[in-house]
Write a protein that holds these residues in place. Structure first.
Motif, short mmCIF file in Angstrom:
data_model
loop_
_atom_site.label_atom_id
_atom_site.label_comp_id
_atom_site.label_asym_id
_atom_site.label_seq_id
_atom_site.Cartn_x
_atom_site.Cartn_y
_atom_site.Cartn_z
N PHE A 1 0.81 -1.19 0.03
CA PHE A 1 0.25 -0.09 0.06
C PHE A 1 0.87 1.13 0.05
O PHE A 1 0.47 2.32 -0.81
CB PHE A 1 -0.93 -0.04 1.21
CG PHE A 1 -1.81 1.27 1.52
CD1 PHE A 1 -2.96 1.42 0.46
CD2 PHE A 1 -1.72 2.23 2.29
CE1 PHE A 1 -3.77 2.34 0.69
CE2 PHE A 1 -2.22 3.20 2.58
CZ PHE A 1 -3.38 3.53 1.60
N VAL A 2 2.07 1.04 0.86
CA VAL A 2 2.84 2.39 1.09
C VAL A 2 3.54 2.71 -0.45
O VAL A 2 3.37 3.69 -0.82
CB VAL A 2 3.87 2.05 1.77
CG1 VAL A 2 5.09 3.41 1.98
CG2 VAL A 2 3.09 2.16 3.54
N MET A 3 3.93 1.57 -0.92
CA MET A 3 4.59 1.46 -2.39
C MET A 3 3.64 2.10 -3.43
O MET A 3 3.92 2.88 -4.47
CB MET A 3 5.16 0.49 -3.01
CG MET A 3 6.24 0.07 -2.30
SD MET A 3 7.14 -1.34 -2.99
CE MET A 3 6.12 -2.69 -2.55
N ALA A 4 2.13 1.72 -3.47
CA ALA A 4 1.11 2.26 -4.20
C ALA A 4 1.11 3.72 -4.16
O ALA A 4 0.96 4.49 -4.99
CB ALA A 4 -0.03 1.57 -4.06
N ILE A 5 0.86 4.23 -2.83
CA ILE A 5 0.76 5.65 -2.80
C ILE A 5 1.72 6.45 -3.07
O ILE A 5 1.90 7.57 -3.69
CB ILE A 5 0.52 5.78 -1.22
CG1 ILE A 5 -0.90 5.37 -0.62
CG2 ILE A 5 0.52 7.24 -0.71
CD1 ILE A 5 -1.96 5.79 -1.17
N THR A 6 3.29 5.68 -2.98
CA THR A 6 4.23 6.66 -3.39
C THR A 6 4.55 6.76 -4.92
O THR A 6 4.76 7.86 -5.30
CB THR A 6 5.62 5.94 -3.09
OG1 THR A 6 5.55 5.75 -1.31
CG2 THR A 6 6.88 6.88 -3.26
N THR A 7 4.06 5.79 -5.52
CA THR A 7 3.95 5.82 -7.07
C THR A 7 3.05 6.86 -7.45
O THR A 7 3.21 7.59 -8.49
CB THR A 7 3.73 4.20 -7.57
OG1 THR A 7 4.45 3.40 -7.10
CG2 THR A 7 3.46 4.55 -9.15
N LEU A 8 1.81 6.88 -7.03
CA LEU A 8 0.72 7.90 -7.43
C LEU A 8 1.48 9.23 -7.10
O LEU A 8 0.92 10.21 -7.89
CB LEU A 8 -0.51 7.55 -6.76
CG LEU A 8 -1.33 6.21 -6.97
CD1 LEU A 8 -2.66 6.06 -6.28
CD2 LEU A 8 -1.55 6.31 -8.53
N ILE A 9 1.81 9.39 -5.98
CA ILE A 9 2.21 10.80 -5.55
C ILE A 9 3.51 11.29 -6.28
O ILE A 9 3.54 12.38 -6.85
CB ILE A 9 2.70 10.94 -4.03
CG1 ILE A 9 1.48 10.68 -3.22
CG2 ILE A 9 3.37 12.22 -3.66
CD1 ILE A 9 1.62 10.84 -1.65
N THR A 10 4.28 10.45 -6.68
CA THR A 10 5.54 10.63 -7.65
C THR A 10 4.94 11.27 -8.96
O THR A 10 5.43 12.13 -9.42
CB THR A 10 6.41 9.42 -7.48
OG1 THR A 10 7.10 9.34 -6.37
CG2 THR A 10 7.61 9.77 -8.40
N ILE A 11 4.11 10.24 -9.49
CA ILE A 11 3.56 10.70 -10.83
C ILE A 11 2.92 11.92 -10.95
O ILE A 11 2.92 12.83 -11.74
CB ILE A 11 2.48 9.64 -11.37
CG1 ILE A 11 3.42 8.44 -11.67
CG2 ILE A 11 1.72 10.04 -12.46
CD1 ILE A 11 2.46 7.19 -11.96
N GLY A 12 2.05 12.22 -9.78
CA GLY A 12 1.23 13.36 -9.32
C GLY A 12 2.27 14.83 -9.46
O GLY A 12 2.04 15.69 -10.04
N VAL A 13 3.42 14.58 -8.69
CA VAL A 13 4.61 15.73 -8.64
C VAL A 13 4.93 15.70 -9.84
O VAL A 13 5.15 17.15 -10.37
CB VAL A 13 5.45 15.25 -7.65
CG1 VAL A 13 6.58 16.24 -7.58
CG2 VAL A 13 4.83 15.05 -6.12
N ALA A 14 5.33 14.87 -10.67
CA ALA A 14 5.94 14.86 -11.95
C ALA A 14 5.12 15.47 -12.83
O ALA A 14 5.44 16.57 -13.64
CB ALA A 14 6.30 13.59 -12.39
N LEU A 15 3.73 15.35 -12.99
CA LEU A 15 2.97 16.28 -13.80
C LEU A 15 2.54 17.67 -13.34
O LEU A 15 2.53 18.45 -14.16
CB LEU A 15 1.32 15.47 -13.72
CG LEU A 15 1.37 13.80 -14.35
CD1 LEU A 15 -0.09 13.25 -14.14
CD2 LEU A 15 1.50 14.07 -15.94
#
Length: 308
Positions: free
Chosen positions: A162-176
């Motif tokens: 779950f932590v890795m999934a949240i990290t992935t989503l936030i990283t993509i969000g920050v990049a966008l």
């Protein structure tokens, strides 16, 4: 070091430690993303970044208790509310700190280091006064407890995934946000040439405040993720701040890709070495390796071309 293990045992160990390293990588990435935005984009050395993370952890702790007591039917979904509130609380405090303190210290990095170090001590004492000196933990929902059995010797904890999934989503969000939005374009314009950005109508003070708040808000989300893998205390943030700065510098300031690559390299190396050696020895070896690489490439793994 490896002589006492069979090839099967070693393969299982590397897989398990690799996954443990991914969980550590997730927390490091969230912390380093916020710090890379503040340090890389603004040139501010924020020594209180760990305390913004711990604010997010304490907000999650309070949400856990509130939902258990007053909204037990919604307790399985409380973590999503806690992460949102952690982002808002840490981001709002960050914007207040930028307005009251940081904006007076731009272009004086050593002064920002001393000022934010003093702020970190103030926040630590505030947490100690409000929550006590003992470490606290959160109650996880039932769906985050347990593990997935991959093989007879390999188990993957659900909360780690779950932590890795949240990290992935936030990283993509920050990049966008940084590379596909108007705000991101303004941030990059201010970084590359502040006087020219101001001349074309960009409110550089507003951009600075929102950027600092964004970085601190991401640290708050890192604090929520941290509650799944460790207990929260007034000084817990100091355990991560040195590693986080190391990740940002190693990856290359102002480079989000470099931050992610650096966090992955350091977390995997440290997690694997800690199984075979002591924790302190693993940190020393990791630090020596990073220092050696930085001697050959002082600008970090990735760099951005900035107009001076």
């Amino acid at each position: 070091m490896f002589g006492d293990y069979s090839l099967t045992d070693l393969s299982s160990i590397f897989v398990m430690q690799g996954f443990a390293g991914l969980i550590l990588f997730s927390v490091y990435t969230l912390m380093a993303l916020g710090l890379a935005i503040i340090f890389g984009q603004m040139g501010v050395i924020n020594m209180a970044h760990g305390e913004f993370m711990i604010l997010g952890a304490y907000v999650t702790y309070l949400c856990s208790g509130f939902f258990q007591t007053h909204l037990p039917a919604l307790f399985p979904a409380y973590f999503f509310v806690a992460m949102a509130l952690a982002f808002i609380a840490s981001g709002a405090l960050g914007m207040l700190v930028e307005w009251a303190l940081i904006r007076h210290l731009y272009k004086r990095p050593l002064d920002t280091l001393l000022a934010t170090w003093g702020l970190s001590l103030i926040l630590q004492q505030t947490y100690r006064t409000i929550f006590g000196a003992r470490e606290v933990g959160v109650e996880l929902p039932a769906w985050l407890i347990g593990s997935v059995q991959v093989t007879d010797s390999i188990e993957i904890p659900i909360n780690g995934m779950f932590v890795m999934a949240i990290t992935t989503l936030i990283t993509i969000g920050v990049a966008l946000l940084m590379y596909r939005s108007r705000f991101g374009a303004q941030v990059r314009a201010v970084v590359q040439n502040r006087p020219m950005a101001g001349a074309v109508g960009i409110d550089t003070e507003r951009v600075d405040r929102l950027t600092f708040g964004l970085g601190c808000g991401i640290a708050g989300i890192a604090g929520s993720a941290f509650t799944m893998v460790g207990s929260t205390g007034p000084t817990s943030g100091q355990l991560y701040i040195v590693d986080t700065f190391l990740i940002v510098v190693f990856g290359g300031a102002a480079s989000l890709l470099g931050t992610i690559a650096s966090a992955f390299s350091i977390s995997q190396t440290q997690s694997t070495l800690e199984f075979f050696l002591s924790g302190s020895t693993a940190k020393v070896i990791t630090l020596l390796a990073v220092v050696g690489i930085l001697m050959l490439r002082p600008q970090g793994l990735f760099t951005l071309k900035v107009r001076r």
